[in-house]
Design a protein around this motif. Structure first.
Motif, short mmCIF file in Angstrom:
data_model
loop_
_atom_site.label_atom_id
_atom_site.label_comp_id
_atom_site.label_asym_id
_atom_site.label_seq_id
_atom_site.Cartn_x
_atom_site.Cartn_y
_atom_site.Cartn_z
N TYR A 12 35.78 79.88 10.39
CA TYR A 12 34.87 79.59 9.28
C TYR A 12 35.44 78.48 8.40
CZ TYR A 12 32.45 83.87 10.62
OH TYR A 12 31.75 84.82 11.32
N ALA A 13 36.75 78.54 8.18
CA ALA A 13 37.40 77.50 7.38
C ALA A 13 37.40 76.16 8.11
CB ALA A 13 38.83 77.91 7.04
N GLU A 14 37.55 76.18 9.44
CA GLU A 14 37.53 74.94 10.22
C GLU A 14 36.21 74.20 10.03
OE1 GLU A 14 39.89 73.57 11.68
OE2 GLU A 14 41.36 75.07 12.25
N LEU A 15 35.10 74.95 9.95
CA LEU A 15 33.80 74.33 9.76
C LEU A 15 33.42 74.17 8.29
CD1 LEU A 15 31.60 75.99 12.55
CD2 LEU A 15 32.73 73.78 12.57
N GLY A 16 34.15 74.87 7.41
CA GLY A 16 33.84 74.77 5.98
C GLY A 16 32.59 75.55 5.61
N VAL A 17 32.39 76.70 6.26
CA VAL A 17 31.23 77.55 5.95
C VAL A 17 31.72 78.95 5.59
CG1 VAL A 17 29.69 76.26 7.47
CG2 VAL A 17 30.92 78.24 8.38
N PRO A 18 30.95 79.69 4.80
CA PRO A 18 31.34 81.07 4.49
C PRO A 18 31.09 81.98 5.67
CG PRO A 18 29.22 80.57 3.50
CD PRO A 18 29.73 79.28 4.08
N LYS A 19 31.71 83.15 5.65
CA LYS A 19 31.53 84.11 6.74
C LYS A 19 30.09 84.57 6.85
CE LYS A 19 33.59 88.31 8.66
NZ LYS A 19 34.56 89.40 8.46
N SER A 23 23.20 81.08 11.48
CA SER A 23 23.38 80.24 12.67
C SER A 23 22.91 78.82 12.40
CB SER A 23 22.61 80.84 13.84
OG SER A 23 23.13 82.10 14.18
N ALA A 24 21.80 78.69 11.65
CA ALA A 24 21.27 77.36 11.35
C ALA A 24 22.24 76.57 10.47
CB ALA A 24 19.92 77.49 10.66
N GLU A 25 22.86 77.25 9.49
CA GLU A 25 23.82 76.57 8.61
C GLU A 25 25.06 76.13 9.38
OE1 GLU A 25 22.79 78.90 4.40
OE2 GLU A 25 24.28 79.72 5.79
N ILE A 26 25.52 76.97 10.30
CA ILE A 26 26.68 76.64 11.12
C ILE A 26 26.38 75.44 12.00
CG2 ILE A 26 28.09 77.46 13.06
CD1 ILE A 26 27.98 80.24 11.77
N LYS A 27 25.19 75.43 12.61
CA LYS A 27 24.79 74.33 13.49
C LYS A 27 24.70 73.02 12.71
CE LYS A 27 21.22 73.11 16.87
NZ LYS A 27 19.97 73.56 17.52
N LYS A 28 24.07 73.06 11.53
CA LYS A 28 23.90 71.86 10.71
C LYS A 28 25.25 71.31 10.28
CE LYS A 28 21.66 70.20 6.48
NZ LYS A 28 20.82 70.58 5.31
N THR A 29 26.15 72.19 9.84
CA THR A 29 27.47 71.75 9.38
C THR A 29 28.28 71.16 10.53
OG1 THR A 29 27.48 73.48 7.68
CG2 THR A 29 29.60 72.49 8.26
N TYR A 30 28.21 71.81 11.70
CA TYR A 30 28.97 71.30 12.84
C TYR A 30 28.49 69.92 13.26
CZ TYR A 30 30.37 70.45 17.59
OH TYR A 30 30.85 69.85 18.71
N ARG A 31 27.18 69.73 13.33
CA ARG A 31 26.65 68.43 13.75
C ARG A 31 27.11 67.32 12.82
NH1 ARG A 31 20.40 69.44 15.80
NH2 ARG A 31 20.94 70.43 17.78
N LYS A 32 27.16 67.62 11.52
CA LYS A 32 27.62 66.63 10.55
C LYS A 32 29.09 66.29 10.79
CE LYS A 32 28.16 65.77 5.59
NZ LYS A 32 28.01 66.33 4.23
#
Length: 394
Positions: A12-19, A23-32
């Protein structure tokens, strides 16, 4: 990867997202992050390359609901202090060291079935530990890691589809020692402490607990003369090139899965999957909205007032578009079938006409415009003017 490596990584820290991220937030953050850190955008930047690999590894786990559930359960259980016997500290402050430790594979095997709970947390830890099966084989089959790469296409290539070469860097069996880890002409010998099992069993009361053998680091063998190429690691980084077809109509950010084209499996296990992230360059004329293409065409004021016929481009040719008299600036026209072409669907071309306002006028044009204004005394803002006057008189 060892169990300790696994639970010490905070994806979660690697992507900078909360636990709690969706899924949509994780995907959006990763693509960026992938766009910012991709090696093609940062040539020679090792730090960006490492961050890209870490983000891809994190996304591989967190984007898969089953893997994410297992990962969360594992970290929560280890953080609670429930498991002992591994060197280092568990997340959350729980001490992981101790005289003896739980064999996590054995612990979860009963919860998931006779074969280590295939698909559950037992299977996850068993794979990480290279645990033996009921038949006593030390190295169990393990699926290869998923890999990810990216390609950049022109707008036309994304519309028509194209064949692209992919250059993949992965870890593979060392060709010098053929995976033994020992210098050619020599071979590893069985660990005298664990006798090749890779595990040490300790009896504590009525229970027997297993932990990786410290003498051989859980491999079951000792290498006296390491291979000069892989230095005893048994694997080295390799680069391979393959070609794949990108389908027509692909959009920017699409993630294409190539099953079985990832990292080779271990112990006869299946290969992982390869994911190709597609980036599409912008077109100088066309935009895209779903399966429709968009195009803005400048027109003059007289053309909108009197009507005109425009010749507008498509991706393949040009078409005539009739603009009726009295058309307002900003009106949209639809050209059927001139959009994105997919296997079972074709989009349209949406043309927006916008009046072009000249920045400078000649004396003749200024005179003509003044005469035009005098000849058309109607107030286009009559409703607004009336409302203002009504308020002023109140």
């Amino acid at each position: 990867m060892s169990v300790q490596d696994y639970y010490e990584k905070d994806y979660y820290a690697e992507l900078g997202v909360p636990k709690t991220a969706t899924s949509a937030e994780i995907k959006k953050t990763y693509r960026k992050l992938a766009r910012e850190l991709h090696p093609d955008k940062n040539p020679g930047n090792k730090q960006a390359e490492e961050k890209f690999k870490a983000a891809s590894e994190a996304y591989d786990v967190l984007s898969d609901n089953d893997k994410r559930k297992e990962y969360d359960e594992a970290r929560d259980l280890i953080a609670s202090g429930a498991f002992r016997g591994f060197q280092g500290n568990a997340p959350g402050g729980g001490t992981a060291g101790g005289a003896g430790g739980f064999d996590l594979g054995d612990l979860f095997r009963n919860a998931g079935g006779a074969d280590g709970g295939a698909g559950g947390i037992g299977d996850l830890f068993g794979g990480l530990f290279n645990r033996g099966t009921a038949g006593g084989s030390r190295v169990r089959a393990r699926r290869g890691a998923d890999l990810e790469t990216a390609v950049t296409l022109t707008f036309e290539e994304s519309m028509n589809g194209t064949l692209v070469p992919l250059r993949i860097t992965e870890r593979g069996t060392c060709d010098t020692c053929h995976g033994t880890g020992a210098r050619p002409g020599t071979s590893p010998h069985t660990c005298p402490v664990c006798h090749g099992s890779g595990l040490i069993t300790r009896n504590q009361g009525s229970f027997a607990f297993s932990e990786p053998c410290q003498n051989c680091s859980g491999t079951g063998s000792i290498i006296d003369d390491p291979c000069p190429t892989c230095h005893g690691e048994r694997t080295v980084e390799k680069t391979r090139t393959l070609k794949t077809r990108i389908p027509a109509g692909v959009s920017d950010g699409t993630r294409i899965k190539l099953a079985g084209r990832g990292e080779p499996g271990l112990g006869g296990g299946p290969a992982g999957d390869l994911y190709v992230v597609v980036h599409v360059r912008k077109h100088r004329l066309f935009g895209r909205s779903g399966d429709n293409l968009t195009l803005t065409v400048p027109v003059t004021f007289p053309e909108l007032v009197q009507g005109t016929t425009l010749t507008v481009p498509t991706l393949t040719d040009a078409v005539s578009l009739r603009v009726p008299a009295g058309t307002a600036s900003g009106r949209k026209f639809r050209v059927k079938g001139a959009g994105v072409v997919r296997k079972n669907h074709t989009g349209d071309l949406i043309v927006t006409v916008e009046v072009s306002i000249p920045q400078k006028l000649s004396s003749e044009a200024t005179k003509a415009l003044t005469e035009f204004a005098a000849a058309t005394p109607d107030d286009p803002r009559e409703a607004i003017t009336s409302a203002i006057a009504a308020k002023a008189g109140a």
